[in-house]
Design an enzyme around this catalytic site. Structure first.
Site, PDB file in Angstrom:
ATOM      1  N   TYR A   1      -6.369   5.672   1.922  1.00 16.54           N
ATOM      2  CA  TYR A   1      -7.490   5.317   2.751  1.00 16.54           C
ATOM      3  C   TYR A   1      -7.556   3.785   2.946  1.00 16.54           C
ATOM      4  O   TYR A   1      -7.709   2.980   3.805  1.00 16.54           O
ATOM      5  CB  TYR A   1      -8.735   5.744   2.304  1.00 16.54           C
TER       6      TYR A   1
ATOM      7  N   SER B   1      -5.105   2.409   5.174  1.00 15.04           N
ATOM      8  CA  SER B   1      -5.247   2.502   6.542  1.00 15.04           C
ATOM      9  C   SER B   1      -6.200   1.432   7.092  1.00 15.04           C
ATOM     10  O   SER B   1      -6.193   0.913   8.253  1.00 15.04           O
ATOM     11  CB  SER B   1      -5.798   3.848   7.024  1.00 15.04           C
ATOM     12  N   LYS B   2      -7.258   1.241   6.319  1.00 15.44           N
ATOM     13  CA  LYS B   2      -8.342   0.074   6.639  1.00 15.44           C
ATOM     14  C   LYS B   2      -7.686  -1.130   6.682  1.00 15.44           C
ATOM     15  O   LYS B   2      -7.970  -2.018   7.311  1.00 15.44           O
ATOM     16  CB  LYS B   2      -9.479   0.280   5.907  1.00 15.44           C
TER      17      LYS B   2
END
Length: 248
Positions: free
Chosen positions: A153, A156-157
């Site tokens: 996560y 991805s950010k």
């Protein structure tokens, strides 16, 4: 009196508008006078958002699963020219790195990054963004302040952050601005539907100097600023919005 924060006369697209931050962004844009197109996967919740928009300009609703390339392209092709774009669709899924599989990586990156890049590409190719348009991406403070179990996560950010800066530079000659908001914990259904206990949330909330988690409206107000003419000299910025969490 004209306000630099007004969105009157602007056409705005908000992705991931079915609930939470996306819904708040769509509502606030409509309250500031924008004609809003909302998209999301859940037709019932998206219809609820549409009903909550301020009744002024014509608003539109488009059901799209941005995990599917063809639906990303169909959404882009259906739109008229835009003055603003809020890329909010996202997925949170935590797991230890040693249990991560290719499908987990693909799932998270498809929603959090690939769909964003493909949608912007299609809009640019179709000349759907007006000169002076503003693109606002919703990233996360987790891209810079990491925690156990969030490797994919956070990655991805992090990709969203780099994409924001590179895209801002590329589109600057067209007077199209690109910025990202990096929220901390925001009190949405993602929190209440998670496996985190109330006690664990309370401990984490105590780490926020302001004394609380964020609300969807907190993010929406900053989003409106980035879409408005008031931020006309701002591009390539990663704006942390976390109640002081990152100061610790």
């Amino acid at each position: 009196m004209n306000s630099p924060f007004s969105l009157a006369g602007k056409n705005i697209l908000v992705t991931g508008a079915s609930s939470g931050i996306g819904r708040a962004l769509a509502i606030e844009c409509s309250l500031q006078g924008a004609a809003v197109t909302i998209s999301g996967r859940n037709s019932d919740r998206l219809a609820e958002t549409l009903e909550l928009l301020f009744k002024g300009p014509d608003h539109q609703c488009f059901i799209a699963d941005l995990d599917v390339d063809e639906e990303v392209y169909a959404l882009a092709d259906s739109l008229s020219r835009l003055d603003g774009l809020i890329l909010n669709a996202g997925l949170i899924k935590s797991m230890p790195a040693k249990f991560t599989k290719r499908e987990h990586i693909d799932q998270i990156f498809n929603v959090n990054f690939y769909s964003t890049a493909l949608l912007v590409q299609r809009l640019l190719k179709g000349r759907k963004l007006n000169t002076g348009a503003s693109i606002c991406l919703i990233s996360s403070v987790a891209s810079q302040y990491v925690s156990v179990g969030n490797t994919i996560y956070s990655a991805s950010k992090g990709a969203v952050n780099s994409y924001t800066k590179a895209l801002a530079l590329e589109l600057s000659s067209k007077q199209i601005r690109v910025n990202a908001i990096l929220p901390g914990f925001v009190n949405t259904n993602l929190l209440s539907d998670s496996h985190v206990t109330a006690e664990e949330l309370a401990v984490h909330e105590g780490k926020y100097p302001i004394g609380r988690f964020g609300t969807p409206q907190d993010v929406a107000y900053l989003g409106v600023y980035l879409l408005s003419d008031a931020s006309s000299w701002m591009t390539g910025s990663l704006l942390t919005l976390d109640g002081g969490f990152s100061l610790r």
